[in-house]
Design a protein around this motif. Sequence first.
Motif, PDB file in Angstrom:
ATOM      1  N   THR A 104      20.945 109.929   7.494  1.00 49.80           N
ATOM      2  CA  THR A 104      21.975 108.968   7.863  1.00 49.80           C
ATOM      3  C   THR A 104      23.192 109.738   8.367  1.00 49.80           C
ATOM      4  OG1 THR A 104      23.049 108.928   5.693  1.00 49.80           O
ATOM      5  CG2 THR A 104      21.203 107.382   6.051  1.00 49.80           C
ATOM      6  N   LEU A 105      24.082 109.052   9.059  1.00 50.37           N
ATOM      7  CA  LEU A 105      25.305 109.688   9.533  1.00 50.37           C
ATOM      8  C   LEU A 105      26.116 110.213   8.355  1.00 50.37           C
ATOM      9  CD1 LEU A 105      27.297 110.504  11.726  1.00 50.37           C
ATOM     10  CD2 LEU A 105      28.255 108.185  11.610  1.00 50.37           C
ATOM     11  N   LEU A 106      26.204 109.445   7.290  1.00 52.22           N
ATOM     12  CA  LEU A 106      26.969 109.867   6.120  1.00 52.22           C
ATOM     13  C   LEU A 106      26.392 111.152   5.508  1.00 52.22           C
ATOM     14  CD1 LEU A 106      29.360 109.248   4.307  1.00 52.22           C
ATOM     15  CD2 LEU A 106      27.863 107.799   2.937  1.00 52.22           C
ATOM     16  N   GLU A 107      25.083 111.245   5.419  1.00 56.75           N
ATOM     17  CA  GLU A 107      24.450 112.462   4.894  1.00 56.75           C
ATOM     18  C   GLU A 107      24.772 113.665   5.780  1.00 56.75           C
ATOM     19  OE1 GLU A 107      20.441 110.652   2.754  1.00 56.75           O
ATOM     20  OE2 GLU A 107      20.416 111.017   4.910  1.00 56.75           O
ATOM     21  N   VAL A 108      24.729 113.470   7.089  1.00 54.15           N
ATOM     22  CA  VAL A 108      25.023 114.550   8.029  1.00 54.15           C
ATOM     23  C   VAL A 108      26.482 114.980   7.907  1.00 54.15           C
ATOM     24  CG1 VAL A 108      25.224 115.112  10.491  1.00 54.15           C
ATOM     25  CG2 VAL A 108      23.181 113.928   9.636  1.00 54.15           C
ATOM     26  N   LEU A 109      27.396 114.013   7.864  1.00 56.15           N
ATOM     27  CA  LEU A 109      28.820 114.342   7.758  1.00 56.15           C
ATOM     28  C   LEU A 109      29.130 115.055   6.446  1.00 56.15           C
ATOM     29  CD1 LEU A 109      30.414 111.111   9.264  1.00 56.15           C
ATOM     30  CD2 LEU A 109      30.250 113.370  10.335  1.00 56.15           C
ATOM     31  N   ASP A 110      28.512 114.623   5.367  1.00 51.84           N
ATOM     32  CA  ASP A 110      28.722 115.287   4.082  1.00 51.84           C
ATOM     33  C   ASP A 110      28.241 116.740   4.128  1.00 51.84           C
ATOM     34  OD1 ASP A 110      29.957 113.137   2.874  1.00 51.84           O
ATOM     35  OD2 ASP A 110      28.142 112.432   1.861  1.00 51.84           O
ATOM     36  N   LYS A 111      27.121 116.982   4.792  1.00 51.80           N
ATOM     37  CA  LYS A 111      26.601 118.340   4.912  1.00 51.80           C
ATOM     38  C   LYS A 111      27.525 119.193   5.788  1.00 51.80           C
ATOM     39  CE  LYS A 111      23.289 119.366   3.203  1.00 51.80           C
ATOM     40  NZ  LYS A 111      22.972 119.914   1.890  1.00 51.80           N
ATOM     41  N   VAL A 112      28.090 118.614   6.841  1.00 47.18           N
ATOM     42  CA  VAL A 112      29.047 119.341   7.685  1.00 47.18           C
ATOM     43  C   VAL A 112      30.287 119.695   6.869  1.00 47.18           C
ATOM     44  CG1 VAL A 112      30.606 119.150   9.670  1.00 47.18           C
ATOM     45  CG2 VAL A 112      28.238 118.381   9.870  1.00 47.18           C
ATOM     46  N   PHE A 113      30.775 118.742   6.083  1.00 44.95           N
ATOM     47  CA  PHE A 113      31.951 118.992   5.251  1.00 44.95           C
ATOM     48  C   PHE A 113      31.684 120.142   4.275  1.00 44.95           C
ATOM     49  CE2 PHE A 113      34.458 117.872   1.353  1.00 44.95           C
ATOM     50  CZ  PHE A 113      35.686 118.277   1.852  1.00 44.95           C
ATOM     51  N   THR A 114      30.520 120.132   3.648  1.00 36.81           N
ATOM     52  CA  THR A 114      30.145 121.213   2.748  1.00 36.81           C
ATOM     53  C   THR A 114      30.131 122.549   3.496  1.00 36.81           C
ATOM     54  OG1 THR A 114      28.815 119.710   1.409  1.00 36.81           O
ATOM     55  CG2 THR A 114      28.331 122.059   1.196  1.00 36.81           C
ATOM     56  N   SER A 115      29.621 122.547   4.710  1.00 36.93           N
ATOM     57  CA  SER A 115      29.552 123.766   5.514  1.00 36.93           C
ATOM     58  C   SER A 115      30.932 124.317   5.849  1.00 36.93           C
ATOM     59  CB  SER A 115      28.805 123.491   6.828  1.00 36.93           C
ATOM     60  OG  SER A 115      27.510 123.030   6.577  1.00 36.93           O
ATOM     61  N   PHE A 116      31.885 123.424   6.072  1.00 40.44           N
ATOM     62  CA  PHE A 116      33.221 123.837   6.507  1.00 40.44           C
ATOM     63  C   PHE A 116      34.196 124.090   5.356  1.00 40.44           C
ATOM     64  CE2 PHE A 116      32.582 121.842  10.888  1.00 40.44           C
ATOM     65  CZ  PHE A 116      32.502 123.077  11.510  1.00 40.44           C
ATOM     66  N   ARG A 117      33.766 123.901   4.127  1.00 44.60           N
ATOM     67  CA  ARG A 117      34.682 124.084   2.989  1.00 44.60           C
ATOM     68  C   ARG A 117      35.416 125.431   3.025  1.00 44.60           C
ATOM     69  NH1 ARG A 117      34.503 120.247  -1.044  1.00 44.60           N
ATOM     70  NH2 ARG A 117      35.334 121.691  -2.577  1.00 44.60           N
ATOM     71  N   PRO A 118      34.735 126.555   3.300  1.00 44.73           N
ATOM     72  CA  PRO A 118      35.464 127.832   3.336  1.00 44.73           C
ATOM     73  C   PRO A 118      36.550 127.862   4.425  1.00 44.73           C
ATOM     74  CG  PRO A 118      33.098 128.217   3.198  1.00 44.73           C
ATOM     75  CD  PRO A 118      33.288 126.746   3.446  1.00 44.73           C
ATOM     76  N   LEU A 119      36.275 127.298   5.592  1.00 42.91           N
ATOM     77  CA  LEU A 119      37.268 127.272   6.679  1.00 42.91           C
ATOM     78  C   LEU A 119      38.451 126.375   6.339  1.00 42.91           C
ATOM     79  CD1 LEU A 119      35.264 127.147  10.038  1.00 42.91           C
ATOM     80  CD2 LEU A 119      36.655 129.011   9.130  1.00 42.91           C
ATOM     81  N   LEU A 120      38.196 125.366   5.534  1.00 42.47           N
ATOM     82  CA  LEU A 120      39.251 124.428   5.142  1.00 42.47           C
ATOM     83  C   LEU A 120      40.068 124.955   3.965  1.00 42.47           C
ATOM     84  CD1 LEU A 120      37.140 121.169   5.406  1.00 42.47           C
ATOM     85  CD2 LEU A 120      39.087 121.769   6.867  1.00 42.47           C
ATOM     86  N   GLY A 121      39.680 126.106   3.443  1.00 40.00           N
ATOM     87  CA  GLY A 121      40.390 126.678   2.306  1.00 40.00           C
ATOM     88  C   GLY A 121      40.047 126.004   0.992  1.00 40.00           C
ATOM     89  N   LEU A 122      38.918 125.328   0.941  1.00 37.75           N
ATOM     90  CA  LEU A 122      38.482 124.640  -0.270  1.00 37.75           C
ATOM     91  C   LEU A 122      37.461 125.498  -0.999  1.00 37.75           C
ATOM     92  CD1 LEU A 122      37.999 121.108   1.285  1.00 37.75           C
ATOM     93  CD2 LEU A 122      39.902 121.870  -0.134  1.00 37.75           C
ATOM     94  N   PRO A 123      37.414 125.403  -2.316  1.00 39.37           N
ATOM     95  CA  PRO A 123      36.419 126.195  -3.053  1.00 39.37           C
ATOM     96  C   PRO A 123      35.010 125.696  -2.748  1.00 39.37           C
ATOM     97  CG  PRO A 123      37.532 124.652  -4.519  1.00 39.37           C
ATOM     98  CD  PRO A 123      38.228 124.559  -3.182  1.00 39.37           C
ATOM     99  N   ASP A 124      34.073 126.614  -2.876  1.00 44.70           N
ATOM    100  CA  ASP A 124      32.674 126.214  -2.720  1.00 44.70           C
ATOM    101  C   ASP A 124      32.323 125.232  -3.822  1.00 44.70           C
ATOM    102  OD1 ASP A 124      32.134 127.746  -0.503  1.00 44.70           O
ATOM    103  OD2 ASP A 124      31.485 129.471  -1.663  1.00 44.70           O
ATOM    104  N   ILE A 125      31.372 124.386  -3.556  1.00 42.05           N
ATOM    105  CA  ILE A 125      30.908 123.447  -4.573  1.00 42.05           C
ATOM    106  C   ILE A 125      30.131 124.244  -5.604  1.00 42.05           C
ATOM    107  CG2 ILE A 125      29.397 121.504  -5.024  1.00 42.05           C
ATOM    108  CD1 ILE A 125      30.097 120.434  -2.295  1.00 42.05           C
ATOM    109  N   ASP A 126      30.520 124.093  -6.858  1.00 42.74           N
ATOM    110  CA  ASP A 126      29.837 124.820  -7.913  1.00 42.74           C
ATOM    111  C   ASP A 126      29.101 123.852  -8.828  1.00 42.74           C
ATOM    112  OD1 ASP A 126      31.871 123.631  -9.301  1.00 42.74           O
ATOM    113  OD2 ASP A 126      32.933 125.468  -9.769  1.00 42.74           O
TER     114      ASP A 126
END
Length: 133
Positions: A84-106
């Motif tokens: 789904t679009l939501l699944e894809v967007l969530d995966k993109v957000f997870t991928s960009f977390r380091p660039l956004l200055g957010l901690p990795d999901i633990d």
Amino acid sequence: MAFKQLMEVAEKWCSSVPFDLIFAEEDDERRLDFYAEPGISFYVLCPDNMTGGTDNFHVWSESEDCLPFLQLAQDYISSCGKKTLLEVLDKVFTSFRPLLGLPDIDDETFEQYHTGVEEEPEPDHQQMGVSQQ
């Protein structure tokens, strides 16, 4: 899914993440463009089964700095099953977390979504073929 519905899903997703939907175009290609500071941009091409367009979502960025981070999302999209679009967007957000200055999901973050869910113990499996006596 109708493009208008895809836009609504994208706008709702943007309300909970640092990305903004900056462009949406349906005529030539069903494309949604997103942007977040500090200069992180990507777009999603949406499936269009009615007119013989692409069967799956596709994510890409025109920024060379962003492309390596999209590999996780691209691999996810190309894996088995429709996304789904939501699944894809969530995966993109997870991928960009380091660039956004957010901690990795633990694991702690993962656990908060699964509190109260008890896993059943797996049954013991006997090995086939060799008896251990």
